[in-house]
Design a protein around this motif. Structure first.
Motif, PDB file in Angstrom:
ATOM      1  N   ARG D  10       1.062  -1.085   0.014  1.00 42.95           N
ATOM      2  CA  ARG D  10       0.057  -0.041  -0.060  1.00 42.95           C
ATOM      3  C   ARG D  10       0.897   1.210  -0.028  1.00 42.95           C
ATOM      4  O   ARG D  10       1.725   1.246   0.818  1.00 42.95           O
ATOM      5  N   ARG D  11       0.674   2.136  -0.787  1.00 44.22           N
ATOM      6  CA  ARG D  11       1.376   3.180  -1.014  1.00 44.22           C
ATOM      7  C   ARG D  11       0.847   4.600  -0.750  1.00 44.22           C
ATOM      8  O   ARG D  11      -0.673   4.836  -0.761  1.00 44.22           O
ATOM      9  N   GLY D  12       1.461   5.595  -0.711  1.00 43.66           N
ATOM     10  CA  GLY D  12       0.974   6.791  -0.461  1.00 43.66           C
ATOM     11  C   GLY D  12      -0.224   7.107   0.362  1.00 43.66           C
ATOM     12  O   GLY D  12      -0.125   6.727   1.612  1.00 43.66           O
ATOM     13  N   ARG D  53      10.615   7.064   7.509  1.00 42.14           N
ATOM     14  CA  ARG D  53      10.686   8.093   6.685  1.00 42.14           C
ATOM     15  C   ARG D  53       9.800   9.244   6.763  1.00 42.14           C
ATOM     16  O   ARG D  53      10.178  10.414   6.517  1.00 42.14           O
ATOM     17  N   ARG D  54       8.493   9.031   6.775  1.00 48.42           N
ATOM     18  CA  ARG D  54       7.613  10.074   6.912  1.00 48.42           C
ATOM     19  C   ARG D  54       7.354  10.854   8.001  1.00 48.42           C
ATOM     20  O   ARG D  54       7.432  12.100   8.094  1.00 48.42           O
ATOM     21  N   TRP D  55       7.442  10.303   9.268  1.00 45.27           N
ATOM     22  CA  TRP D  55       7.560  10.728  10.448  1.00 45.27           C
ATOM     23  C   TRP D  55       8.781  10.523  11.233  1.00 45.27           C
ATOM     24  O   TRP D  55       8.795   9.359  12.067  1.00 45.27           O
ATOM     25  N   PRO D  56       9.863  11.263  11.176  1.00 43.27           N
ATOM     26  CA  PRO D  56      11.084  10.932  12.138  1.00 43.27           C
ATOM     27  C   PRO D  56      10.556  10.785  13.251  1.00 43.27           C
ATOM     28  O   PRO D  56      11.792  10.108  14.109  1.00 43.27           O
ATOM     29  N   THR D  57       9.823  11.375  13.935  1.00 45.45           N
ATOM     30  CA  THR D  57       9.759  11.329  15.395  1.00 45.45           C
ATOM     31  C   THR D  57       8.372  10.786  15.866  1.00 45.45           C
ATOM     32  O   THR D  57       7.426  10.911  15.302  1.00 45.45           O
ATOM     33  N   LYS D  58       8.395  10.105  16.933  1.00 48.48           N
ATOM     34  CA  LYS D  58       6.941   9.658  17.580  1.00 48.48           C
ATOM     35  C   LYS D  58       5.976  10.984  17.436  1.00 48.48           C
ATOM     36  O   LYS D  58       4.956  10.727  17.307  1.00 48.48           O
ATOM     37  N   GLY D  59       6.620  12.120  18.279  1.00 50.00           N
ATOM     38  CA  GLY D  59       6.027  13.229  18.336  1.00 50.00           C
ATOM     39  C   GLY D  59       5.339  13.606  17.073  1.00 50.00           C
ATOM     40  O   GLY D  59       3.886  14.038  17.164  1.00 50.00           O
ATOM     41  N   GLU D  60       6.032  13.657  16.048  1.00 48.75           N
ATOM     42  CA  GLU D  60       5.428  14.083  14.719  1.00 48.75           C
ATOM     43  C   GLU D  60       4.344  13.295  14.225  1.00 48.75           C
ATOM     44  O   GLU D  60       3.315  13.478  13.774  1.00 48.75           O
TER      45      GLU D  60
END
Lengths: 190, 190, 190, 190
Positions: D10-12, D53-60
């Motif tokens: 599943r992409r994008g 890749r998309r959310w480098p941090t848990k917070g983000e």
DNA sequence: CCATAATCGAGACGGTACGTCACGTCTTGAG
DNA sequence: CTCAAGACGTGACGTACCGTCTCGATTATGG
């Protein structure tokens, strides 16, 4: 400006080789009991987690390290001359026993309680019987006494070297080897 | 209703004896490396503090325990018959090597790194040379070859037994001993 | 020359006190989840082993630390003047909620999943019902509406402060407290 | 025989949606601190590399997940009847607070140390002030006391529910809501 | 016979090393 | 170019012993 943050990871075969090699060295230096998996990892430049992933137990690590060495029996060429061939084989055994790897093997196996190492002991014993063919042929040629216990003779030679090196802690040179071989050969001859 | 809160304390000689005895047993069971001072204390029914007071180091404890045994060399009577005397001595050696105490000694000394145990190794080696007098007399009688290396012969006998017991991990009975002695004696004779 | 090799051990009560105090501080600083037992030990100048011996679980450590504080309900003197007494109680609650210890309590209990902390939540709730007597007496005096849900009124006051402090993250001073108390009291009166 | 080796990628957008949804669920179940990015990836049927890749941090990751929910304020229709409208708004708030997503929001924000989540707290606070218009109009109509602190009144209602749900850990039904609203309204009225 | 010192038991404590775990990064190959 | 799969480095954790220390109880010894 190239940022080389940390040394590149060594993976797969490269890591395995480095770890096993360090394991052998450490076996010779501190013995099996005092061998520390984390220390091996550090000396190999590898994280200890990586070591534990592949070898969950110290015994397994040591077993694989030793197996990678014992797998190659020190072949020797038979010239047909009994005494010379026996001495040649003995020289190989002495060289092995004196090398760091040999130190490792003996220190690990001499009184091995770890179940992982038991099979290696018989492996080593089997190596001891290497020149059995030499003796049986010599018996057929009439060079040695017919009823002689050849297996015991080989064990005796090996044991003499063992006693010299690991009990009396004195060096065993070629002269010593020669004397032992001659003593046993004289006993076998008749 | 007598309240026996706890067992009465054992002091002085009584405690020392109990601790050393347990130490020997543990040496034979788990070896020097795995021997634990607190465990020895527990098995001896003594508080570990008491043990540490007298023997600050594991090495010192083991040394004293072994010294209390090696001090008594297994004397044997010499009948004058060379082969019989040698076999008698060998039987004593085998009995010692097979006893729990002997197990302890060999397991502790075979690859002794602990500096406290080094002197004991030479002690054991000295014991090996016990029947030296037998051989020298036999040489003088002309029973053995004049130039023979007698010390090496004894080392070889001891080594053969060592190899059998602690490398091949097979039992060494009287028949085996006889074969070894005969092999070496034959080598020495002519 | 006095050799003070290392700081003397703090035992028993002394150690317990130091550890619990540091635990409270850390609770207020980093919260329950991020609280680290080894770090508490280090900050208390105590070996982590000692902490784990007494409190095998982080939950138990925190529970005991909080219990040592919640055990002392902030008593207040009742003058008989309803509004003044309620404000006095509220001031105590605010002081507690603003103190590091109070921070610890709320941060630990607000969304407590750890089963060890559950009983403390009800303890805190019980404290909230402290001035219940004030209100019931006021009802008997006819000062408050007879059928009013007094328990709910106290929960509402506490909740207003909670919302202000821990959701809106704005300070709650005496003026704010007064407004809340007056709002609820007005609601209870007629 | 069709070999469906593994589920198609599943992409994008599809992947993003799945991950954020799982993130919300996990927030409600285990809270922010115990939320694990690898576990979210596993539950979403996605490789953890893709998530990082998309959310480098848990917070983000959590911020985006929560933002996708808080962006839709629960609008409610104003009938003009103050008490009824307030209750309607409260029912919405209760429904939200009781839903898994609401659990997630509160558990994440109640004592949020993560800097990524700070803006969301004010977002939530802003939602609390939703029915402000209702009250100001009521004041203009003379239905409520002129000088009343309306903002504080709304905070108090929200706080009462918060206290009930997350401190006392007792359910908040419609009856409870009604009592709170009536208490505050009575206080505001005169 | 009792007082006093030496010895021992009991347990708390500091310290070290260990093996485990979860996380985030990196590499490689497939889609 | 994106994603899956998996190996690896990193840090923290809780545990297990070990040897030291302190204190109180017990035993032996001398007045």
């Amino acid at each position: 400006m190239t940022k080389r943050k940390r040394p590149p990871q060594r993976r797969g075969e490269a890591m395995v080789g480095a770890v096993l090699q360090v394991t052998l060295v450490q076996l010779g230096v501190v013995g099996f009991e005092r061998l520390s998996v984390p220390e091996v990892a550090a000396l190999a430049g590898v994280n200890k987690t990586s070591v534990y992933r592949r070898w969950p137990t110290k015994g397994e690590l040591v077993r694989e390290a030793l197996a990678s060495v014992l797998g190659e029996p020190p072949d020797f060429v038979a010239t047909g001359e009994l005494r010379a061939d026996l001495l040649a084989w003995g020289r190989g055994a002495l060289a092995f026993a004196g090398s760091p790897v040999g130190q490792a093997v003996f220190r690990a196996l001499l009184s091995a309680d770890d179940p992982d190492l038991r099979p290696l002991a018989s492996e080593l014993t089997r190596t001891t019987k290497g020149p059995m063919g030499l003796l049986t042929r010599a018996v057929r040629r009439g060079e040695l006494r017919p009823g002689a216990n050849l297996e015991l003779a080989l064990s005796t030679i090996a044991g003499a070297l063992l006693q010299r090196l690991h009990v009396e802690h004195r060096p065993a040179d070629l002269a010593y080897l020669t004397q032992v071989v001659d003593l046993v050969l004289d006993g076998l001859r008749r």
